[in-house]
Design an enzyme around this catalytic site. Structure first.
Site, mmCIF file in Angstrom:
data_model
loop_
_atom_site.group_PDB
_atom_site.id
_atom_site.type_symbol
_atom_site.label_atom_id
_atom_site.label_comp_id
_atom_site.label_asym_id
_atom_site.label_seq_id
_atom_site.Cartn_x
_atom_site.Cartn_y
_atom_site.Cartn_z
ATOM 1 N N THR A 1 0.802 -1.223 0.000
ATOM 2 C CA THR A 1 0.000 0.000 0.000
ATOM 3 C C THR A 1 0.834 1.271 0.000
ATOM 4 O O THR A 1 0.471 2.259 -0.638
ATOM 5 C CB THR A 1 -0.893 -0.005 1.268
ATOM 6 O OG1 THR A 1 -1.649 -1.207 1.263
ATOM 7 C CG2 THR A 1 -1.834 1.168 1.301
ATOM 8 N N SER B 1 2.229 -7.928 -0.554
ATOM 9 C CA SER B 1 3.160 -8.779 0.208
ATOM 10 C C SER B 1 2.599 -10.180 0.439
ATOM 11 O O SER B 1 3.345 -11.090 0.814
ATOM 12 C CB SER B 1 3.556 -8.118 1.528
ATOM 13 O OG SER B 1 2.520 -8.175 2.465
HETATM 14 N N1 ASP Z 1 -2.102 -6.262 1.095
HETATM 15 C C1 ASP Z 1 -1.123 -5.221 1.329
HETATM 16 C C2 ASP Z 1 0.250 -5.867 1.396
HETATM 17 O O1 ASP Z 1 0.592 -6.463 2.368
HETATM 18 C C3 ASP Z 1 -1.437 -4.497 2.578
HETATM 19 C C4 ASP Z 1 -0.471 -3.404 2.918
HETATM 20 O O2 ASP Z 1 0.408 -3.039 2.201
HETATM 21 O O3 ASP Z 1 -0.618 -2.869 4.017
HETATM 22 O O4 ASP Z 1 0.980 -5.789 0.435
#
Ligand code: ASP
Length: 347
Positions: free
Chosen positions: A11, A55
């Site tokens: 994000t 991630s």
């Molecule tokens: N789904 C995202 C990730 O872990 C959530 C974030 O970046 O906070 O890449």
């Protein structure tokens, strides 16, 4: 002061495009988007770990790519900041804490709950303070932080002690078994534990200088068996016979499991087949000890390894890291029980 900024996805590096979709922004524009970075007195160099991923898509081989990139860039950098998605940041931070033992430089992972550019986003503060942490120097000009850490929402944590505790609070991480390395208020205040981390790194750096090569590979052949009321033989057998070389047993409380004969036999048989069984707890605070309950005795009798107060993220990654080193079965058991990178209190 040369600061190497690595963007891996998540994000923090995203902005809304004209259609309203979240897309990664051009990382080369970072200084334009966060002009405060220019005032911090550092020369920035940036890398992007392609392909950029959520991630959740990170694989142990990505930890290796990231660690190899950092080792390769270390001669040209004084500190590293890694921008990473929050979902699996605790795993990557744990992995880097082992793979970068002896790097002896600040490596700060950060991310955000809201994308850069969104009103009320936490991205800007997390990034700016992560850079401040990475560039902090002591009275002798040495980096204050010399280990892998996670910075989030005014707190700096030891990287292999955190877990993601919230999907909605800005305060996304917690480190229940190890105090914060620093807190960021009006001043950035480091805790004495950074010195213990720096001493460990200096010793590891000395071993490297004497020829010990860093280990950056991970063997993903590790399984995870959570115990729950009603767990049955079929499920336990499926996990223990899934071809893993090590299995994390996520036990109740201080290390208790159902006291049933079929379970004791299944675990004993898995140990006889050479599978390393490692005990962690459902409880985030505390961890597993020598259980005084009959329900925990089975594990001691079978010869299950205790992860102590290691997080389950760090225990899983540590098992993958040690498996990739092709140690003998006995050496795996001995080395796993040690505190290698500050990941456990005793050992
Ligand atoms: N789904 C995202 C990730 O872990 C959530 C974030 O970046 O906070 O890449």
């Amino acid at each position: 002061m040369r600061l190497h900024l690595i963007y891996t996805g998540g994000t923090i590096g995203m902005v809304h495009n004209e259609r309203g979709d979240l897309v990664p922004y051009d990382f080369a524009d970072l200084l334009d988007r966060v002009p405060e970075l220019g005032a911090l007195g550092a020369t920035f160099c940036t890398s992007v770990l392609e392909p950029l991923v959520d991630s959740s898509d990170f694989h142990p081989s990505d930890w290796t790519r990231l660690a190899d990139l950092i080792w390769a860039e270390a001669p040209h950098a004084d500190a590293f900041v890694v921008l990473h998605g929050t979902d699996t940041m605790a795993y990557t931070a744990s992995a880097l804490s082992f793979a970068l033992l002896g790097l002896n430089l600040p490596v700060v992972l950060t991310g955000s709950q809201l994308p850069m550019g969104v009103p009320r986003s936490d991205a800007r503060e997390n990034l700016i303070t992560a850079v401040e942490v990475a560039r902090a120097r002591d009275a002798h000009g040495k980096p204050v932080l010399r280990e892998v850490a996670v910075y989030f929402e005014y707190t700096l944590y030891r990287g292999n002690r955190v877990y993601k505790q919230s999907s909605e609070d800005f305060n996304a991480f917690d480190s229940p078994n190890f105090p914060a390395l620093a807190s960021a208020g009006v001043k950035l205040v480091f805790a004495p534990s950074v010195e213990e981390g720096a001493a460990r790194q200096a010793a590891a750096a000395q071993r490297r200088a004497e020829g010990a090569a860093p280990h950056t590979r991970f063997d993903p052949a590790v399984g995870w068996l959570p115990f729950y009321p009603g767990i049955d033989e079929t499920f336990v057998h499926a996990v223990l016979n899934s071809g893993r070389k090590a299995v994390l047993l996520q036990t109740f409380g201080t290390g208790n499991v159902p006291s049933q004969q079929w379970l004791a036999e299944a675990l004993r048989e898995a140990r006889e087949r050479g599978i390393h069984l490692i005990q962690v707890s459902h409880c985030r605070k505390g961890g597993v000890g020598s259980s005084e309950y009959a329900a925990g005795r089975i594990l001691q009798e079978v010869g299950v390894l205790s992860a102590g107060d290691t997080t389950l993220e760090a225990a899983l990654v540590k098992a993958m890291w040690l498996l990739a080193q092709d140690l003998s079965a006995d050496a795996f058991q001995t080395v796993f029980a040690r505190n290698l990178a500050g990941e456990r209190s005793e050992g």
